[in-house]
Scaffold this motif. Structure first.
Motif, PDB file in Angstrom:
ATOM      1  N   ARG A   1     -10.880 -15.165  -3.457  1.00 50.66           N
ATOM      2  CA  ARG A   1     -12.194 -15.197  -2.661  1.00 50.66           C
ATOM      3  C   ARG A   1     -11.947 -14.184  -2.187  1.00 50.66           C
ATOM      4  NH1 ARG A   1     -16.388 -17.306  -2.098  1.00 50.66           N
ATOM      5  NH2 ARG A   1     -17.494 -17.394   0.230  1.00 50.66           N
ATOM      6  N   ALA A   2     -11.405 -13.564  -1.161  1.00 44.73           N
ATOM      7  CA  ALA A   2     -11.363 -13.336  -0.078  1.00 44.73           C
ATOM      8  C   ALA A   2     -11.237 -11.490  -0.536  1.00 44.73           C
ATOM      9  CB  ALA A   2      -9.213 -13.198   0.478  1.00 44.73           C
ATOM     10  N   LEU A   3     -10.397 -11.638  -1.586  1.00 40.69           N
ATOM     11  CA  LEU A   3      -9.986 -10.023  -1.988  1.00 40.69           C
ATOM     12  C   LEU A   3     -11.929  -9.497  -2.834  1.00 40.69           C
ATOM     13  CD1 LEU A   3      -6.750 -10.013  -2.853  1.00 40.69           C
ATOM     14  CD2 LEU A   3      -7.736  -9.054  -0.960  1.00 40.69           C
ATOM     15  N   SER A   4     -12.030 -10.242  -3.427  1.00 41.89           N
ATOM     16  CA  SER A   4     -13.828  -9.771  -3.657  1.00 41.89           C
ATOM     17  C   SER A   4     -14.670  -9.977  -3.024  1.00 41.89           C
ATOM     18  CB  SER A   4     -14.316 -11.243  -4.612  1.00 41.89           C
ATOM     19  OG  SER A   4     -14.606 -12.383  -3.952  1.00 41.89           O
TER      20      SER A   4
ATOM     21  N   LEU B   1     -14.391 -16.052   7.687  1.00 38.45           N
ATOM     22  CA  LEU B   1     -13.275 -14.975   6.928  1.00 38.45           C
ATOM     23  C   LEU B   1     -14.285 -14.000   6.335  1.00 38.45           C
ATOM     24  CD1 LEU B   1      -9.723 -17.396   6.328  1.00 38.45           C
ATOM     25  CD2 LEU B   1     -10.452 -15.003   7.567  1.00 38.45           C
ATOM     26  N   ASP B   2     -15.566 -14.814   5.567  1.00 31.96           N
ATOM     27  CA  ASP B   2     -15.835 -14.075   4.488  1.00 31.96           C
ATOM     28  C   ASP B   2     -16.215 -12.903   5.011  1.00 31.96           C
ATOM     29  OD1 ASP B   2     -14.389 -15.461   2.389  1.00 31.96           O
ATOM     30  OD2 ASP B   2     -17.394 -17.105   2.444  1.00 31.96           O
ATOM     31  N   ALA B   3     -16.811 -13.090   6.211  1.00 31.73           N
ATOM     32  CA  ALA B   3     -17.376 -11.802   6.658  1.00 31.73           C
ATOM     33  C   ALA B   3     -16.193 -11.165   7.640  1.00 31.73           C
ATOM     34  CB  ALA B   3     -18.423 -12.726   8.283  1.00 31.73           C
ATOM     35  N   LEU B   4     -15.394 -11.582   7.978  1.00 30.36           N
ATOM     36  CA  LEU B   4     -14.286 -10.309   8.804  1.00 30.36           C
ATOM     37  C   LEU B   4     -13.719  -9.597   7.486  1.00 30.36           C
ATOM     38  CD1 LEU B   4     -10.923 -10.826  10.725  1.00 30.36           C
ATOM     39  CD2 LEU B   4     -10.677 -10.432   8.645  1.00 30.36           C
ATOM     40  N   PHE B   5     -13.579 -10.175   6.494  1.00 28.22           N
ATOM     41  CA  PHE B   5     -13.287  -9.042   4.828  1.00 28.22           C
ATOM     42  C   PHE B   5     -13.734  -8.667   4.616  1.00 28.22           C
ATOM     43  CE2 PHE B   5      -9.306 -12.709   4.949  1.00 28.22           C
ATOM     44  CZ  PHE B   5      -8.535 -11.390   4.425  1.00 28.22           C
TER      45      PHE B   5
ATOM     46  N   LEU C   1      -9.174  -1.686   1.436  1.00 21.34           N
ATOM     47  CA  LEU C   1      -8.569  -2.444   2.115  1.00 21.34           C
ATOM     48  C   LEU C   1      -7.339  -2.147   2.082  1.00 21.34           C
ATOM     49  CD1 LEU C   1      -9.348  -4.787   4.385  1.00 21.34           C
ATOM     50  CD2 LEU C   1      -8.647  -6.575   2.392  1.00 21.34           C
ATOM     51  N   ARG C   2      -6.486  -2.237   3.584  1.00 20.19           N
ATOM     52  CA  ARG C   2      -5.499  -2.503   3.692  1.00 20.19           C
ATOM     53  C   ARG C   2      -4.775  -3.468   4.539  1.00 20.19           C
ATOM     54  NH1 ARG C   2      -6.572   3.236   3.890  1.00 20.19           N
ATOM     55  NH2 ARG C   2      -5.279   4.542   3.464  1.00 20.19           N
ATOM     56  N   ILE C   3      -3.826  -4.017   4.231  1.00 21.91           N
ATOM     57  CA  ILE C   3      -3.642  -5.585   4.623  1.00 21.91           C
ATOM     58  C   ILE C   3      -1.873  -5.879   4.983  1.00 21.91           C
ATOM     59  CG2 ILE C   3      -3.799  -7.918   4.066  1.00 21.91           C
ATOM     60  CD1 ILE C   3      -5.072  -6.972   1.650  1.00 21.91           C
TER      61      ILE C   3
ATOM     62  N   ALA D   1      -5.514  -6.843  -7.405  1.00 19.97           N
ATOM     63  CA  ALA D   1      -6.304  -6.094  -6.018  1.00 19.97           C
ATOM     64  C   ALA D   1      -5.663  -4.792  -6.091  1.00 19.97           C
ATOM     65  CB  ALA D   1      -6.833  -6.626  -4.674  1.00 19.97           C
ATOM     66  N   LEU D   2      -4.871  -4.403  -6.241  1.00 15.88           N
ATOM     67  CA  LEU D   2      -3.955  -3.405  -6.356  1.00 15.88           C
ATOM     68  C   LEU D   2      -4.357  -2.344  -6.872  1.00 15.88           C
ATOM     69  CD1 LEU D   2      -0.832  -4.201  -4.610  1.00 15.88           C
ATOM     70  CD2 LEU D   2      -2.271  -2.807  -3.439  1.00 15.88           C
ATOM     71  N   GLY D   3      -4.425  -3.027  -8.302  1.00 13.37           N
ATOM     72  CA  GLY D   3      -4.270  -2.188  -9.601  1.00 13.37           C
ATOM     73  C   GLY D   3      -6.379  -1.830  -9.684  1.00 13.37           C
ATOM     74  N   ASP D   4      -6.836  -2.623  -8.888  1.00  9.04           N
ATOM     75  CA  ASP D   4      -7.716  -1.487  -9.251  1.00  9.04           C
ATOM     76  C   ASP D   4      -8.778  -1.107  -8.199  1.00  9.04           C
ATOM     77  OD1 ASP D   4      -9.433  -3.808  -7.470  1.00  9.04           O
ATOM     78  OD2 ASP D   4     -10.705  -4.867  -9.087  1.00  9.04           O
TER      79      ASP D   4
END
Length: 392
Positions: free
Chosen positions: A215-218, A188-192, A224-226, A243-246
């Motif tokens: 973690r994933a969002l870092s 998952l880390d590599a995918l994000f 990114l669009r989810i 994450a939306l804020g920054d």
């Protein structure tokens, strides 16, 4: 034998293509043999002792107390794949909505009403506020490659996207249907870290709750669009809002609105429309009814979320269906109990899944005066949850 089926939601009448004259379906059955449910929560609902199985007309089953059902020997089904096309289509729509501000553009265009000949000029001047990128050549990460995830991955590849998938538990069946253009990601880390878009297609459980979190969002690319047409709890809302804020996340398209997300910049909240099509509802109802019928009549288990798959022929002779804990000596105790009545076993199937197991014992004959005692003796075996005698 007549069977009573209780419905907790409105279920498509397509169920009657699978349930014959021996089935009585109602929403007020007092001692039902089975329950058909869609979205109604059963966690606080008393389940009568008569219930042998619960069929969820849909893929998610977090509205059913599965562990409690297992303890009572109740088989719980879902209908994976029955609504797959409907959710796939909605996911593709979500991808498009996440790029160009189609929703905002439509709302803005409504404000031009009454401007007459000036509308065309206003449109040409104002449209730049709603522009966005195309899908082609962008990278989409698909988390969960079940029936829905595979359809989404294949459709996105056909649209010219670079598609990577992650699912360590992918079935052979789904792997065969996955486009060869879809690349497998190792984590998952590599995918994000690799994707412009991520779409979620996996069940909600203790292991997957908050999967998209700090973690994933870092690790994600900026912007990114989810897409989340699976379950709201897969995403940690607090981490998402940060994450939306920054700017790490540009759009979050979800089928599961919450008070915290509604009206938030960057969030497109859809009122759980993913599987809301007449075709999907009919497909789910037909599958749920067929699975219920086959289990009640013959002990066949397909698409159970708490018991192993059991593929046996229709019960034409006396058949013991035994649901029990997956512990030593149960099977031997069953066969000893049958032998104690001088009965011959013509076939035997034993399957296990985690802590649960199912044993199906076919016999040449069971005298009518021995049937109740046989069931009682097998029911008394240590670890036994539920025993039924079918085919008599």
């Amino acid at each position: 034998m007549d069977y009573q089926i209780k419905t907790l939601n409105a279920i498509s009448p397509a169920i009657y293509t699978q349930l014959g004259e021996h089935y009585r379906v109602s929403d007020d059955a007092q001692a039902p043999d089975a329950v058909l449910v869609r979205s109604a929560s059963m966690h606080e609902t008393p389940i009568p002792d008569s219930v042998l199985c619960i069929a969820r007309a849909g893929a998610g089953y977090n509205n059913i107390p599965v562990d409690a059902c297992s303890e009572r020997g109740i088989c719980v089904f879902n209908t994976p794949g029955a609504n797959a096309n409907a959710v796939c289509e909605m996911t593709i729509a979500g991808l498009l909505l996440s790029c160009r501000d189609i929703v905002g553009g439509i709302e803005w265009a409504r404000t031009l009403k009454g401007q007459g000949d000036a509308v065309e000029k206003a449109v040409e001047k104002g449209k730049k506020a709603f522009v966005g990128p195309e899908l082609r050549s962008k990278t989409l990460g698909v988390v969960g490659l079940g029936a829905i995830g595979v359809l989404v991955a294949n459709a996105a590849a056909a649209l010219g996207m670079t598609v990577v998938g992650y699912d360590p538990m992918i079935s052979v069946e789904h792997a065969w249907t996955l486009s060869r253009d879809v690349r497998r990601e190792s984590s998952l880390d590599a995918l994000f870290a690799a994707c412009d878009f991520v779409t979620l297609h996996l069940p909600l459980s203790d292991k997957t709750r908050g999967l998209v979190g700090t973690r994933a969002l870092s690790l994600c690319r900026k912007g990114l669009r989810i897409m989340n047409f699976a379950r709201g709890g897969l995403v940690d809302e607090e981490a998402l809002i940060d994450a939306l804020g920054d700017g790490r996340v540009t759009r979050y398209v979800t089928d599961f609105p919450s008070d915290a997300l509604i009206g938030l910049d960057g969030v497109i909240a859809i009122p759980h429309l993913g599987a809301s099509t007449p075709e999907s509802e009919e497909n789910c109802a037909v599958m749920a009814a067929a699975q219920t019928r086959d289990f009640l009549e013959s002990g066949v288990i397909r698409n159970s979320v708490n018991l192993p798959a059991v593929d046996v022929a229709p019960a034409t002779k006396p058949r013991l269906l035994c649901i029990h804990a997956n512990v030593p000596n149960v099977l031997g105790s069953i066969t000893s109990a049958v032998a104690g009545f001088g009965l011959n076993i013509s076939d035997l199937v034993n399957r296990s899944r985690g802590a649960m197991a199912v044993s199906v014992v076919d016999m040449d004959d069971v005298p009518a005066d021995a049937r109740a005692e046989l069931v009682a003796r097998v029911q008394a075996i240590n670890g036994m949850k539920r025993v039924r005698l079918l085919g008599v």
